[in-house]
Design an enzyme around this catalytic site. Structure first.
Site, PDB file in Angstrom:
ATOM      1  N   GLU A 158       0.824  -1.214   0.000  1.00  0.00           N
ATOM      2  CA  GLU A 158       0.000   0.000   0.000  1.00  0.00           C
ATOM      3  C   GLU A 158       0.859   1.267   0.000  1.00  0.00           C
ATOM      4  O   GLU A 158       0.608   2.215   0.742  1.00  0.00           O
ATOM      5  CB  GLU A 158      -0.965   0.002   1.199  1.00  0.00           C
ATOM      6  N   GLU A 232      -6.503  -7.667  -0.715  1.00  0.00           N
ATOM      7  CA  GLU A 232      -7.070  -7.624   0.631  1.00  0.00           C
ATOM      8  C   GLU A 232      -8.564  -7.347   0.527  1.00  0.00           C
ATOM      9  O   GLU A 232      -8.981  -6.204   0.315  1.00  0.00           O
ATOM     10  CB  GLU A 232      -6.390  -6.544   1.487  1.00  0.00           C
TER      11      GLU A 232
END
Length: 582
Positions: A158, A232
């Site tokens: 991320e 995710e």
């Protein structure tokens, strides 16, 4: 095992169309004796893959030394995954977030004042290069190109939510390739961060928990060809001290999953099985106010902290079966649990009196941070002499994260980062009275710019406006409690103290340590650090893995930082993660 390739509209495995149906399972949050059980249950839910982060701060606690032993034996975990016919997505970071202490970055990085984490800072890159240079050759035999289960490897984590240093991401991708990683690479970001966090020639994937149709469209707009992948899929969430236990209805999460799979996308649940932040490993968040994460990482996942199936397990398996083969096996049964009430802890030792047995004091003109002391987890005890008798206004430039203040051995108050407390008034009984600050690292920040999170007393401490000039800083990492001279007491001491008792068992099984009546601290079973407890909740019981217990006598130790109303604990057969949001 087989090789993964990317095509214009999906994945290929040995040339055949393949959809990744995966779930996050962090080996470092699960007792190693339970790895096979959790992997087998992943296969039983219909998963063909598992994914795991790799926590740099556990594998290289001391710079230059790689630890792959015991609960950190990642090669063994990968072998067990292969034995269960599961592929693996490997997510080595170096930054992992994961609500993990410091996002997985080792604290020794912060010992250098100018260190710029997650950038092309040469000092940071040298540390990353050294770590990957030790780690990746040990994992290379487990790549699918060499017969192992690892079919893809993630670059950073991320990154688009943190920075825009493209050179940093390029360095990591080149480093992985240089170290022999020849399976597909991928990045993962929240949909709004894809442009900043992705790399040309590297598969971009998305993270989200809802709005699947919209978010998959954003991923496709960013990356017009290649597999759609949700690395995710947030099917639950984590908890913080002082909050409530977060849950998500199984039907809601299952409906969103069906949308993902109906779009032809691959998916990985975050989490399939959350596990536990054993010891001092839970992280924290700081968006203008510091919030520490609880010990449990149950995450309202398909498997509970103890590995038992939840309604999500059955609901997700039903959805997966509409899109892919699912093993024809019954739902797993919950494991046996122990209940033992009123386990007495009759022995104790005050922490301040025993501190010199737990760490060496370092003198200096100011308090030293944990990082300056070469310490990653635990507490630091700071001591100085007050210059005069009478009223004192004590002011600390910074406390990370919670300081209990003692004057002549007596409690005087608490300075707490979360509450933005930096000053305390009290009366000094005499010139030269001893001032002690017991400072707890409650978890380094794991997300955002706050990851530059040094611990301990930060800067000067002033008494009535004047810096106290002479200090000792004593690191207490509590890795070894053997030196403690426990003795029997009729009344539990008030203030920081260790309490010990013996639990006799005829058989062992999972259980939950109930600390009702206790205030705040840590607990151990046979030397295994179960984690933190705090009466503010929401978590009220600590998970005790059956493998840390034994038939016969078991040693239970509790470090209580304030006071307890009973010198006993209970073992319960059910968890208590606290009230949920209505």
């Amino acid at each position: 095992m087989a090789e993964l390739q990317t095509a214009a509209d999906g994945f290929l495995l040995d040339g055949e169309p393949f959809r990744i149906i995966s779930g996050a399972l962090h080996y470092f949050r699960v007792h190693p004796a339970h790895w096979q059980d959790r992997l087998r249950k992943a296969r039983g839910m219909g998963l063909n893959t598992v994914d795991t982060y790799i926590p740099w701060n556990l594998h290289e606690r001391t710079r230059g030394t790689l630890d792959l032993a015991g609960g950190l034996d990642l090669p063994r975990f990968l072998d067990l995954a292969a034995a269960e016919d599961l592929h693996v997505l490997l997510r080595p970071g170096p930054y992992i977030c994961a609500e993990w202490e410091g996002g997985g970055l080792p604290s020794w990085l912060l010992a250098e004042p100018g260190m710029r984490l997650r950038t092309t800072d040469p000092h940071y890159l040298a540390a990353v290069d050294g770590y990957f240079g030790m780690l990746l050759p040990r994992l290379a035999p487990h790549l699918s190109t060499r017969g192992g289960p690892v079919i893809a490897v993630q670059v950073e984590n991320e990154y688009g939510a943190y920075g825009d240093d493209r050179g940093y991401l390029e360095h990591l991708a080149e480093l992985l390739r240089r170290q022999g990683v020849d399976v597909p690479l991928f990045t993962c970001d929240q949909p709004g961060d894809l442009a900043r966090g992705s790399l040309p020639g590297v598969l971009a994937t998305a993270n989200f928990g809802s709005g699947a149709a919209r978010n998959l469209a954003l991923l496709r707009a960013h990356q017009q060809q290649g597999p759609l992948m949700v690395t995710e899929f947030w099917n639950g969430w984590f908890d913080r001290w002082g909050g409530v236990h977060t849950t998500r209805p199984a039907a809601d999460a299952a409906a969103e999953l069906d949308t993902v799979l109906s779009a032809g996308a691959s998916v990985s649940f975050y989490m399939f099985h959350g596990g536990t932040n054993f010891g001092f490993t839970s992280g924290a968040n700081d968006k203008h106010t510091y919030r520490a994460t609880v010990t449990s990482y149950d995450y309202d996942a398909p498997l509970t902290e103890a590995g038992d199936p939840t309604p999500k397990y059955a609901a997700f398996r039903e959805v997966i079966a509409r899109h892919a083969p699912v093993p024809d096996t019954p739902l797993p049964a919950p494991s046996k649990k122990l209940t033992v009430l009123d386990v007495r802890l009759p022995q104790s030792v005050p922490l301040l009196a025993a501190a010199e047995l737990l760490g060496h004091a370092v003198p200096g003109p100011r308090p030293l941070t944990m990082e300056e002391l070469g310490q990653d987890f635990g507490f630091v005890l700071y001591s100085a002499d007050l210059p005069a008798a009478g009223p004192v206004l004590l002011e600390a430039e910074g406390v990370a994260d919670r300081a209990q203040v003692f004057v002549a051995g007596q409690p005087a108050g608490v300075l707490e980062r979360e509450s933005h407390h930096r000053a305390l008034a009290f009366t000094s009984p005499a010139a030269g009275a001893r001032l002690d600050l017991l400072v707890e690292n409650q978890g380094r920040v794991n997300y955002g710019r706050g990851i530059h999170d040094r611990k301990g007393v930060l800067g000067q401490v002033r008494a009535n406006g004047r810096p106290l000039p002479r200090w000792t800083s004593r690191p207490l990492d509590l890795a070894d409690l053997a030196p403690l001279p426990f003795g029997r007491t009729d009344t539990p001491p008030v203030g920081p103290a260790f309490h010990r008792g013996v639990l006799a068992l005829e058989e062992v099984a999972d259980t939950y340590l109930d600390l009702t009546g206790w205030t705040k601290g840590n607990a151990w079973a046979n030397g295994f650090h179960l984690g933190r407890y705090w009466s503010r909740g929401p978590q009220n019981r600590l998970y005790v893995p059956g493998p840390v217990l034994r038939a016969g006598d078991n040693d239970i130790v509790v470090l209580e930082l304030h006071a307890t109303t009973r010198a006993a604990v209970d073992l319960r057969d059910t968890p208590d993660l606290g009230p949920t949001q209505e």
